[in-house]
Design an enzyme around this catalytic site. Structure first.
Site, PDB file in Angstrom:
ATOM      1  N   PRO A   1      56.687  22.516  61.117  1.00  0.00           N
ATOM      2  CA  PRO A   1      55.928  21.300  61.424  1.00  0.00           C
ATOM      3  C   PRO A   1      54.470  21.609  61.735  1.00  0.00           C
ATOM      4  O   PRO A   1      54.104  22.767  61.972  1.00  0.00           O
ATOM      5  CB  PRO A   1      56.663  20.737  62.645  1.00  0.00           C
ATOM      6  CG  PRO A   1      57.384  21.885  63.237  1.00  0.00           C
ATOM      7  CD  PRO A   1      57.725  22.798  62.119  1.00  0.00           C
ATOM      8  N   PRO A   2      53.612  20.573  61.765  1.00  0.00           N
ATOM      9  CA  PRO A   2      52.191  20.796  62.076  1.00  0.00           C
ATOM     10  C   PRO A   2      51.998  21.353  63.483  1.00  0.00           C
ATOM     11  O   PRO A   2      52.753  21.035  64.399  1.00  0.00           O
ATOM     12  CB  PRO A   2      51.580  19.391  61.953  1.00  0.00           C
ATOM     13  CG  PRO A   2      52.534  18.616  61.108  1.00  0.00           C
ATOM     14  CD  PRO A   2      53.895  19.159  61.407  1.00  0.00           C
ATOM     15  N   GLY A   3      50.986  22.189  63.627  1.00  0.00           N
ATOM     16  CA  GLY A   3      50.600  22.664  64.949  1.00  0.00           C
ATOM     17  C   GLY A   3      51.361  23.860  65.460  1.00  0.00           C
ATOM     18  O   GLY A   3      51.201  24.222  66.625  1.00  0.00           O
ATOM     19  N   VAL A   4      52.190  24.515  64.621  1.00  0.00           N
ATOM     20  CA  VAL A   4      52.948  25.666  65.115  1.00  0.00           C
ATOM     21  C   VAL A   4      52.245  26.985  64.821  1.00  0.00           C
ATOM     22  O   VAL A   4      52.743  28.049  65.173  1.00  0.00           O
ATOM     23  CB  VAL A   4      54.385  25.686  64.520  1.00  0.00           C
ATOM     24  CG1 VAL A   4      55.173  24.502  65.002  1.00  0.00           C
ATOM     25  CG2 VAL A   4      54.340  25.729  63.008  1.00  0.00           C
TER      26      VAL A   4
ATOM     27  N   LYS B   1      66.344  20.564  65.431  1.00  0.00           N
ATOM     28  CA  LYS B   1      67.101  19.492  66.089  1.00  0.00           C
ATOM     29  C   LYS B   1      67.491  19.881  67.511  1.00  0.00           C
ATOM     30  O   LYS B   1      67.420  19.055  68.437  1.00  0.00           O
ATOM     31  CB  LYS B   1      68.352  19.176  65.261  1.00  0.00           C
ATOM     32  CG  LYS B   1      68.044  18.546  63.902  1.00  0.00           C
ATOM     33  CD  LYS B   1      69.302  18.363  63.073  1.00  0.00           C
ATOM     34  CE  LYS B   1      68.971  17.730  61.730  1.00  0.00           C
ATOM     35  NZ  LYS B   1      70.164  17.568  60.876  1.00  0.00           N
TER      36      LYS B   1
ATOM     37  N   SER C   1      72.786  13.880  57.545  1.00  0.00           N
ATOM     38  CA  SER C   1      73.246  14.396  58.836  1.00  0.00           C
ATOM     39  C   SER C   1      73.513  13.307  59.872  1.00  0.00           C
ATOM     40  O   SER C   1      73.956  13.603  60.972  1.00  0.00           O
ATOM     41  CB  SER C   1      72.221  15.393  59.398  1.00  0.00           C
ATOM     42  OG  SER C   1      70.975  14.768  59.597  1.00  0.00           O
TER      43      SER C   1
ATOM     44  N   THR D   1      48.581  28.398  59.749  1.00  0.00           N
ATOM     45  CA  THR D   1      47.281  28.823  59.228  1.00  0.00           C
ATOM     46  C   THR D   1      46.682  29.957  60.064  1.00  0.00           C
ATOM     47  O   THR D   1      46.137  30.922  59.526  1.00  0.00           O
ATOM     48  CB  THR D   1      46.317  27.632  59.183  1.00  0.00           C
ATOM     49  OG1 THR D   1      46.879  26.596  58.385  1.00  0.00           O
ATOM     50  CG2 THR D   1      44.975  28.042  58.596  1.00  0.00           C
TER      51      THR D   1
END
Length: 808
Positions: A363-366, A729, A686, A369
């Site tokens: 996910p974004p922000g982990v 999850k 799921s 980059t």
């Protein structure tokens, strides 16, 4: 042993001072000069001068040995007579000796004066000059005369006449002295005692040397012609310049062409690229300078010249430094760091290894980059980044052909040129967000770039010549993988970054985010302190994400407000961020942690979902009302979720009697399943057990436990199938205060990726079928606990009153 003599002629055995020679062999019958400089050699010389002037000279096996031992000296050498000597200003002695005879060392004797003396035995033989030897001597003499002519007087000390009147033995030694062969070859000639063998050896050597001279002459003649042509062109061009200057004109075009030509020569292009560059330069030379075609040619040549055909960054393979850099830049992510260090370890063992293409998925922000930047810093390579989000034109990857107006190279070539080296760390960001249209499929073009078997000769349409990308370290990032074409994904090694736990976020905030934002806002010297409780409240009440991007924004917001207070000139120069004053900086909390003691509800099940921004809690509500058996699905559910709802309903109908439900309920009541946040599209298999649990709960009028979350796919027979995104999850459930998680039994292997500090707060229930799920999740009487089928009196638990209104 003393030297014996008879009539002034040395006998076979003699004891003489030894002078070892570097890269030099002295033959009998020849005057040879050399310089003595070593202390032991000077002492041996002085002893020889004090006696009869005879010394024994022999070549060293290794010229680099300064203090040769007996095993370092050739056994066969020459007995020589010192003819003249001169002492030089440096202390060395220049000596001219005459070789007397070949001799072999019989014994080494160390003299007390610090030099070596040897017992030698003469090995020269007096041989009868047969016609065969004479004929061979004539051939050697003839070859040597040809050699002297071709060398054009280089060997001025040698006279053909002197050779003509010499016997074959003396002639062979004179020629052996002057031909330019290696010291080893000369030593072989010295050790060849029989004159016939020596002449044959010389014949072969001279023939080889003559062949080399002929080849050199051919090359020299060709070079001379080229030089004459170049001189002619230079003369004419200089004359043309002089005429232009005399006429008052400036030849800017000529200067430009020459400048480009010089730059092409310095660019060190491969042969194919060099050929294309020279062809284009020749075309440019005959074009009018102001024509559009000339501009296109100039641009093309500029790109060819600017490409880093041979420029490389010096790669650091220090594993300790690389690990230190990764730990400095990132907290946690142990598996990812381990894989990166393995990658670097292979690079250290195999200098030109074709490594796999790493793809960071999460996910974004982990920190996907920033991980790539850290790899570049750890390896000492340049870093370039290309965002592929929204790219839909194949030419963005492969470039436009030069026939088009405004043609340009592709982004791959542009970024490599920007890096200035042929081995940068190349980040392909958001690889999952590429698209395609009538202009082509960029993901298909990217396959050539990322395939180690093909990218060694990547062909950009604009450059129209292969460029080697095999030394580029490609790293891709993606939020999801199912939108990446399978063929492209096959070329990558996927490393998943699920997100951060609360403790990890606290550590990241303390070690990285706060330090960074204080520097950005100029608050390093201001007394600002974030308490751990304050950081925890920011994470839990103001952010809801897998990464730390929004968390960093909240820290930045606090820093801005502190900066304003400092500039306003307030008296307070010390700021402490605590849970009590967070609302002063960030306002009212946006999120409230889930209360673990919240009451259980009938028809409400807590599911776990995977999204592009990490895991999420997804509540599923079910309600029944009088009707004719319609199934209503709301919440913007996708096709797969709608099918899961149908499967869940079919399972409940097949188990109605065992669950104590009226077997004709589907004829009397309409069933409505709703997933809140209806404006957000939802899909995936799921949610199957979540919908089945909500249906069972409402139809059995039994509440579902509020501290239990579940995920899994359901079949018509109630079996639970494995699902993906387990770690994301579970982290979402942990953030929301869930205590128990129901997972498919086949997902047990995924629990190994869960951090231990998370596992100790959660209880995992692994199930194979829906019956096990209901036993765990329902707060119901002992009917299920006693086993199926249920008692008859419990089969019609749902009263019309309870079904007449939707349950919350």
């Amino acid at each position: 042993m003393t030297e014996n003599s008879h009539g002034g002629i040395p006998l076979n055995l003699q004891t003489l001072p030894l002078v070892p020679l570097r890269d030099m062999v002295i033959f009998p019958s020849v005057y040879s000069p050399f310089v003595i400089g070593r202390e032991s050699s000077i002492k041996a010389f002085e002893v020889a001068i004090s006696k009869d002037g005879k010394i024994f000279v022999s070549a060293q096996e290794d010229a680099g040995v300064d203090h040769p031992r007996p095993e370092d000296i050739s056994i066969v050498g020459t007995v020589a007579k010192i003819i003249r000597h001169v002492k030089l200003e440096s202390g060395n002695i220049k000596v001219i000796v005459e070789g007397l005879q070949r001799a072999r060392i019989i014994e080494f004797e160390a003299a007390s004066e610090g030099y070596i003396q040897v017992v030698v035995k003469a090995i020269d033989r007096t041989e009868e000059i047969t016609p065969e030897v004479k004929e061979l001597a004539d051939k050697v003499s003839s070859l040597f005369e040809k050699y002297l002519k071709l060398t054009q007087g280089v060997l001025q000390d040698v006279s053909p006449a002197e050779l003509k009147y010499s016997n074959p033995q003396r002639m062979s030694d004179i020629i052996a002295t002057y031909i330019p062969v290696s010291s080893q070859e000369k030593q072989n000639l010295l050790e060849t005692v029989l004159v016939k063998d020596r002449l044959q050896y010389l014949f072969n050597l001279l023939r080889n040397e003559l062949e080399k001279l002929r080849v050199d002459q051919k090359i020299q003649s060709r070079v001379q012609k080229q030089m004459e042509k170049a001189q002619k062109e230079y003369y004419l061009s200089e004359k043309m310049k002089a005429i232009q200057q005399e006429l008052g004109r400036k030849d800017d075009k000529y200067n430009e062409i020459e400048n480009i030509r010089n730059r092409i020569e310095k660019a060190r292009m491969p042969a194919e690229a060099l050929e294309k560059a020279m062809q284009e330069l020749n075309r440019l030379e005959v074009m009018p300078p102001i024509s559009a075609e000339a501009t296109v040619s100039r641009n093309y040549l500029e790109w060819l010249i600017a490409m880093p055909w041979h420029k490389k960054s010096k790669e650091s393979r220090d594993m300790v430094r690389a690990e230190k850099v990764l730990n400095e830049d990132h907290y946690g992510l142990e598996k990812v760091k381990e894989r990166i260090l393995e990658f670097l370890a292979v690079r250290k063992l195999v200098k030109k290894a074709r490594g796999s293409i790493l793809c960071f998925v999460g996910p974004p922000g982990v920190g996907k980059t920033s991980l790539a930047r850290s790899i570049a810093r750890a390896t000492g390579r340049k870093f370039v980044r290309l965002s592929l989000g929204g790219v839909r034109d194949e030419a963005e990857i492969r470039g436009h052909r030069r026939t088009y107006i405004g043609a340009f190279p592709g982004q791959i070539v542009q970024m490599v040129r920007k890096a200035g080296t042929k081995n940068p760390v190349f980040l392909l960001d958001e690889v999952d967000k590429m698209s395609m249209d009538f202009r082509g499929d960029p993901s298909a073009a990217l396959m050539e770039v990322l395939d180690p078997e093909q990218n060694c000769a990547f062909l950009d349409h604009y450059l129209d010549t292969p460029f080697d990308l095999s030394e580029v370290m490609f790293i891709c990032t993606s939020n999801i993988v199912h939108t990446i074409p399978a063929a492209l994904l096959d070329r990558m090694e996927v490393l998943r970054i699920a997100g951060y736990t609360l403790n990890e976020k606290i550590n990241i905030t303390q070690k990285y985010l706060i330090v960074k934002q204080l520097e950005v806002h100029g608050l390093q010297k201001i007394g600002i302190h974030f308490t751990e409780e304050g950081i925890r409240d920011i994470i839990e009440r103001y952010t809801k994400e897998a990464g730390v991007r929004n968390l960093e924004r909240e820290i930045a917001s606090i820093c801005r407000k502190v900066a304003r207070k400092v500039i306003s000139g307030g008296d307070d120069k010390h700021f402490e961020i605590t849970p009590e004053n967070l609302t002063d900086f960030l306002g009212i909390p946006r999120y409230h942690p889930r209360e673990s003691h919240k009451e259980s509800e009938v028809g409400t099940a807590i599911g776990l979902a995977w999204t592009e921004v990490g895991g999420e809690i997804m509540t599923t509500e079910a309600s029944v009302m009088k009707g004719k058996g319609a199934l209503i699905l709301t919440g913007k559910l996708g096709d797969v979720m709608q099918e899961s709802a149908q499967a869940a309903l079919s399972y409940i109908r097949s188990r109605a009697e065992d669950l104590g439900i009226d077997k004709n309920f589907y004829r009397k009541y309409d069933i409505h399943i709703h997933v809140p946040e209806g404006a957000i599209p939802k899909d995936g298999p799921s949610a199957g057990i979540t919908m089945a649990s909500a249906l069972a709960s409402i139809l059995m009028n039994s509440p579902l436990r509020s501290d239990v979350a579940m995920t899994g796919e359901i079949t018509l027979r109630g079996k639970i199938l494995p699902i993906g995104g387990v770690k994301e999850k579970i982290l979402a459930a942990y953030r929301s205060g869930i205590k128990m998680i129901i997972l498919p039994r086949d997902n047990e292997k995924d629990l190994a990726e869960i951090p231990e500090d998370i596992k100790k707060f959660l209880e995992f229930k692994l199930v194979k079928n829906m019956d096990e799920v209901l036993r765990i999740a329902l707060e119901m009487p002992s009917a299920l606990e006693a086993g199926f089928p249920l008692e008859e009196e419990k089969k019609n638990r749902i009263s019309e009153d309870s079904l007449s209104q939707p349950l919350q």
